[in-house]
Scaffold this active site. Structure first.
Site, PDB file in Angstrom:
ATOM      1  N   GLU A  47     -22.265  -3.521  -3.984  1.00 32.49           N
ATOM      2  CA  GLU A  47     -21.477  -3.752  -3.035  1.00 32.49           C
ATOM      3  C   GLU A  47     -21.055  -4.249  -1.913  1.00 32.49           C
ATOM      4  OE1 GLU A  47     -22.867  -1.717   0.964  1.00 32.49           O
ATOM      5  OE2 GLU A  47     -20.959   0.250   0.871  1.00 32.49           O
ATOM      6  N   ASN A 110     -13.696   0.998   0.499  1.00 27.67           N
ATOM      7  CA  ASN A 110     -14.613  -0.196   0.181  1.00 27.67           C
ATOM      8  C   ASN A 110     -14.479   0.353  -1.216  1.00 27.67           C
ATOM      9  OD1 ASN A 110     -17.636  -0.401  -0.307  1.00 27.67           O
ATOM     10  ND2 ASN A 110     -18.363  -0.115   1.550  1.00 27.67           N
ATOM     11  N   LYS A 127     -14.936   4.246  -2.645  1.00 27.36           N
ATOM     12  CA  LYS A 127     -16.070   4.663  -1.998  1.00 27.36           C
ATOM     13  C   LYS A 127     -16.252   5.903  -1.037  1.00 27.36           C
ATOM     14  CE  LYS A 127     -20.467   3.545   1.172  1.00 27.36           C
ATOM     15  NZ  LYS A 127     -20.907   2.672   2.172  1.00 27.36           N
ATOM     16  N   GLU A 146     -18.511   1.313   8.808  1.00 25.44           N
ATOM     17  CA  GLU A 146     -17.730   1.634   7.943  1.00 25.44           C
ATOM     18  C   GLU A 146     -16.806   3.030   8.089  1.00 25.44           C
ATOM     19  OE1 GLU A 146     -19.213   1.808   4.203  1.00 25.44           O
ATOM     20  OE2 GLU A 146     -21.032   1.428   4.959  1.00 25.44           O
ATOM     21  N   CYS A 172     -23.692   2.134  -2.423  1.00 23.76           N
ATOM     22  CA  CYS A 172     -23.856   2.387  -1.420  1.00 23.76           C
ATOM     23  C   CYS A 172     -24.654   3.620  -1.206  1.00 23.76           C
ATOM     24  CB  CYS A 172     -23.505   1.686  -0.346  1.00 23.76           C
ATOM     25  SG  CYS A 172     -25.294   1.596   0.920  1.00 23.76           S
ATOM     26  N   ASN A 197     -25.757  -2.041   0.355  1.00 20.54           N
ATOM     27  CA  ASN A 197     -26.269  -3.214   1.775  1.00 20.54           C
ATOM     28  C   ASN A 197     -26.771  -2.226   2.462  1.00 20.54           C
ATOM     29  OD1 ASN A 197     -25.005  -6.139   2.062  1.00 20.54           O
ATOM     30  ND2 ASN A 197     -23.298  -4.465   0.515  1.00 20.54           N
TER      31      ASN A 197
END
Ligand code: CDV
Length: 312
Positions: A47, A110, A127, A146, A172, A197
């Site tokens: 990621e 993302n 994402k 995020e 993730c 991550n």
């Protein structure tokens, strides 16, 4: 004939904030060459693989924030990766921060892409499960913003026919949610590629810290087994800008067993020959969805979600 896809899980060690795109791409190129030598058909990067994990910092300056995003893919800096993939005849999966301009507003996601052996982008995923928070929380040892820097992905969980099988992607935190795998499982996915991550320390509940590696393996093995699919999870690992991240990038078979795993917290390649036909015994017996799933009952239950029965 078995359908073998040889997969390289290309774990990255930390990326410093000061590291340029060119420096990072040269690390990705080295891993791609290693993967080719190991006979890989596809190499899987983590990621946000082109920069440090920037959501750990609260930023207000939009120019500073946007310096972590890619406006096009391939870009001048990432073009060598696409060129090498084409030259070597190897595919790749890459996570990055995507900035989309056009229409009435700028959007930021993302994102992960799937690139085939000709160097062409064949799939894109954005994402869906964005963890963390949107506002500065100074009490935390580090931020996880995020929800501030990205929109929720708008592409669902599609799958693609590629590498001789059915391939899906997630990113993730998505790997912790059973719905992620099941939506792809219902489309017959055989190979799920994902990057992560994951800080070792979980500020909202440090009680999880000792279980980080266990939870990482648990969710990916469960997703693999319950949907009869290969799962490849790849970390950005190690001590990045003062924050420790877990490693243990791994390749998991449809039985739920991990068949290859990284053992360092640095740049490292773990390789497995993934026979996509090993999905068949799971998809055709215990997880034969057409025969054994009971969605009509899930419907009844879901109308009651949140309606916890009163205590006696
Ligand atoms: N990048 C992530 O999505 N990280 C989350 C952390 C914040 C828990 C994860 O699920 O690993």
């Amino acid at each position: 004939m078995p359908r073998i896809v040889t997969v390289g899980a290309a774990q990255l060690g930390p990326i410093a904030r000061a590291e340029s795109r060119a420096q990072v791409v040269s690390r990705l190129v080295a891993l791609m060459r290693q993967a080719k030598e190991a006979g890989c058909d596809v190499v899987v990067y983590p990621e946000l693989a082109l920069t440090t994990f920037f959501p750990r910092w609260y930023m207000e300056d939009q120019c500073e924030i946007d310096s972590f995003f890619e406006r096009e893919m391939p870009s001048a800096e990432t073009a060598p990766l696409f060129a090498l993939a084409k030259e070597l005849g190897i595919g790749f999966h890459l996570g990055y921060a995507e900035l989309v301009q056009g229409g009435t507003r700028t959007r930021r996601f993302n994102t992960a892409i799937l690139v085939d052996k000709s160097g062409a982008i064949v799939g894109k995923y954005r994402k869906v499960h964005l963890p963390g928070h949107a506002e500065h929380e100074p009490h935390r040892a580090f931020q996880h913003l995020e929800k501030r820097y990205f929109e929720v992905g708008d592409l669902g969980f599609p799958v693609w026919r590629s590498f001789g099988g059915i391939v899906g992607m997630c990113i993730c935190n998505d790997r912790r949610w059973p719905e992620t795998y099941r939506v792809m499982g219902l489309q017959g996915v055989e190979l799920v590629l994902l990057g992560y991550n994951t800080p070792l320390h979980n500020p909202p509940d440090p009680g999880h810290d000792a279980l980080g590696l266990h939870h990482n393996t648990l969710v990916m093995q469960a997703g693999a087994y319950q949907n009869g699919t290969w799962v490849v999870g790849v970390a950005k690992a190690g001590l990045e800008e003062g924050v420790m991240h877990i490693g243990q990038s791994q390749i998991i078979s449809p039985s739920g067993e991990t068949v290859a795993m990284c053992s360092t917290l640095g740049d490292e390649l773990a390789v497995a020959r993934c026979d996509l036909d090993r999905t068949v015994p799971y998809k055709s017996t215990v997880f034969n969805f057409a025969r054994h799933r009971r969605p009509e009952h899930y419907q009844l239950i879901s109308t009651r979600v949140g309606a916890i029965p009163p205590a006696d």
